[in-house]
Design a protein around this motif. Structure first.
Motif, PDB file in Angstrom:
ATOM      1  N   GLN A 152       0.903  -1.061  -0.257  1.00  0.00           N
ATOM      2  CA  GLN A 152      -0.023  -0.020   0.076  1.00  0.00           C
ATOM      3  C   GLN A 152       0.668   1.158  -0.001  1.00  0.00           C
ATOM      4  OE1 GLN A 152      -2.769  -0.388   3.128  1.00  0.00           O
ATOM      5  NE2 GLN A 152      -3.759  -1.965   2.194  1.00  0.00           N
ATOM      6  N   TYR A 153       1.807   1.304  -1.207  1.00  0.00           N
ATOM      7  CA  TYR A 153       3.033   2.295  -0.970  1.00  0.00           C
ATOM      8  C   TYR A 153       2.426   3.649  -1.560  1.00  0.00           C
ATOM      9  CZ  TYR A 153       7.360   4.604  -2.279  1.00  0.00           C
ATOM     10  OH  TYR A 153       8.186   5.434  -2.241  1.00  0.00           O
ATOM     11  N   ALA A 154       1.595   3.651  -2.395  1.00  0.00           N
ATOM     12  CA  ALA A 154       0.810   4.767  -3.016  1.00  0.00           C
ATOM     13  C   ALA A 154      -0.625   4.694  -3.415  1.00  0.00           C
ATOM     14  CB  ALA A 154       1.897   5.150  -4.169  1.00  0.00           C
ATOM     15  N   TYR A 155      -1.150   5.710  -3.358  1.00  0.00           N
ATOM     16  CA  TYR A 155      -2.469   5.716  -4.032  1.00  0.00           C
ATOM     17  C   TYR A 155      -2.573   6.164  -5.573  1.00  0.00           C
ATOM     18  CZ  TYR A 155      -7.483   6.707  -3.358  1.00  0.00           C
ATOM     19  OH  TYR A 155      -8.917   6.783  -3.257  1.00  0.00           O
ATOM     20  N   ARG A 156      -3.264   5.239  -6.230  1.00  0.00           N
ATOM     21  CA  ARG A 156      -3.355   5.184  -7.785  1.00  0.00           C
ATOM     22  C   ARG A 156      -4.621   4.832  -8.230  1.00  0.00           C
ATOM     23  NH1 ARG A 156       0.186   1.129 -11.097  1.00  0.00           N
ATOM     24  NH2 ARG A 156      -1.296  -0.123 -10.193  1.00  0.00           N
ATOM     25  N   SER A 191      -7.102   3.357  -5.738  1.00  0.00           N
ATOM     26  CA  SER A 191      -6.708   2.188  -4.707  1.00  0.00           C
ATOM     27  C   SER A 191      -5.162   2.283  -4.385  1.00  0.00           C
ATOM     28  CB  SER A 191      -6.578   0.757  -5.594  1.00  0.00           C
ATOM     29  OG  SER A 191      -8.052   0.633  -5.950  1.00  0.00           O
ATOM     30  N   LEU A 192      -4.915   1.839  -3.196  1.00  0.00           N
ATOM     31  CA  LEU A 192      -3.588   1.683  -2.828  1.00  0.00           C
ATOM     32  C   LEU A 192      -2.913   0.658  -3.267  1.00  0.00           C
ATOM     33  CD1 LEU A 192      -4.045   2.566   1.074  1.00  0.00           C
ATOM     34  CD2 LEU A 192      -2.879   4.068  -0.382  1.00  0.00           C
ATOM     35  N   ASP A 200       1.006  -1.662  -4.260  1.00  0.00           N
ATOM     36  CA  ASP A 200       2.311  -2.131  -3.888  1.00  0.00           C
ATOM     37  C   ASP A 200       3.395  -1.537  -4.794  1.00  0.00           C
ATOM     38  OD1 ASP A 200       0.638  -3.178  -1.832  1.00  0.00           O
ATOM     39  OD2 ASP A 200       1.012  -5.363  -2.492  1.00  0.00           O
TER      40      ASP A 200
END
Length: 160
Positions: free
Chosen positions: A147-151, A154-155, A157
């Protein structure tokens, strides 16, 4: 069969900001980076004007047009032996050797001219073309950041 591109890798110049705006506006580049969609030209104008010896920036140009960019942020203090890479290739030039040309140039700079012992990057776990390119240059996955970044709602990896 598409003709082989004549790719010129060179230092980023202040006048490159318009081409950078186009490069970082592509849907594939936005999805594969941490940048927001619709970047303003002023953001890239300011970045192109920055001269920082601790962050070499190179671009790949085809017929004078910037179609790819890579930066290398050199570590500080006890991490001076390492560097962190960030790279993007314009959507319509992906898969045509631009990324390999940029990566080859920045790895050469890091290893043969700056004496760096470690290069790091993050890549979304579903970016298979980029992962394949990095593996060709002997990068290895050291871990997964969940869940490194929002794209796109969704979060997601990344591998590091």
């Amino acid at each position: 069969m598409s003709k082989k591109l004549d790719i010129v890798v060179r230092a980023l110049e202040p006048d490159d900001f318009i081409d950078l705006t186009v490069l970082y506006s592509g849907p594939n580049v936005v999805a594969g980076s941490l940048y927001l969609p619709h970047p303003p030209q002023d953001l890239w104008r300011r970045r192109a004007e920055l001269s920082d010896s601790e962050m070499p920036r190179l671009v790949a140009a085809v017929e004078g047009m910037v179609v790819g960019a890579v930066s290398l942020e050199i570590g500080e203090g006890r991490r001076r032996h390492s560097g962190s890479l960030e790279m993007a290739v314009r959507d319509d030039f992906q898969g045509r050797g631009v990324g390999a040309a940029l990566l080859s140039a920045i790895v050469d700079l890091a290893e043969r001219w700056l004496g760096l012992q470690r290069l790091e990057l993050v890549v979304f776990t579903d970016n298979n073309p980029a992962i394949a390119l990095y593996k060709r240059f002997n990068f290895t996955v050291e871990g997964t950041l969940r869940q490194y970044a929002y794209r796109n709602g969704s979060l997601v990896d990344v591998y590091t």
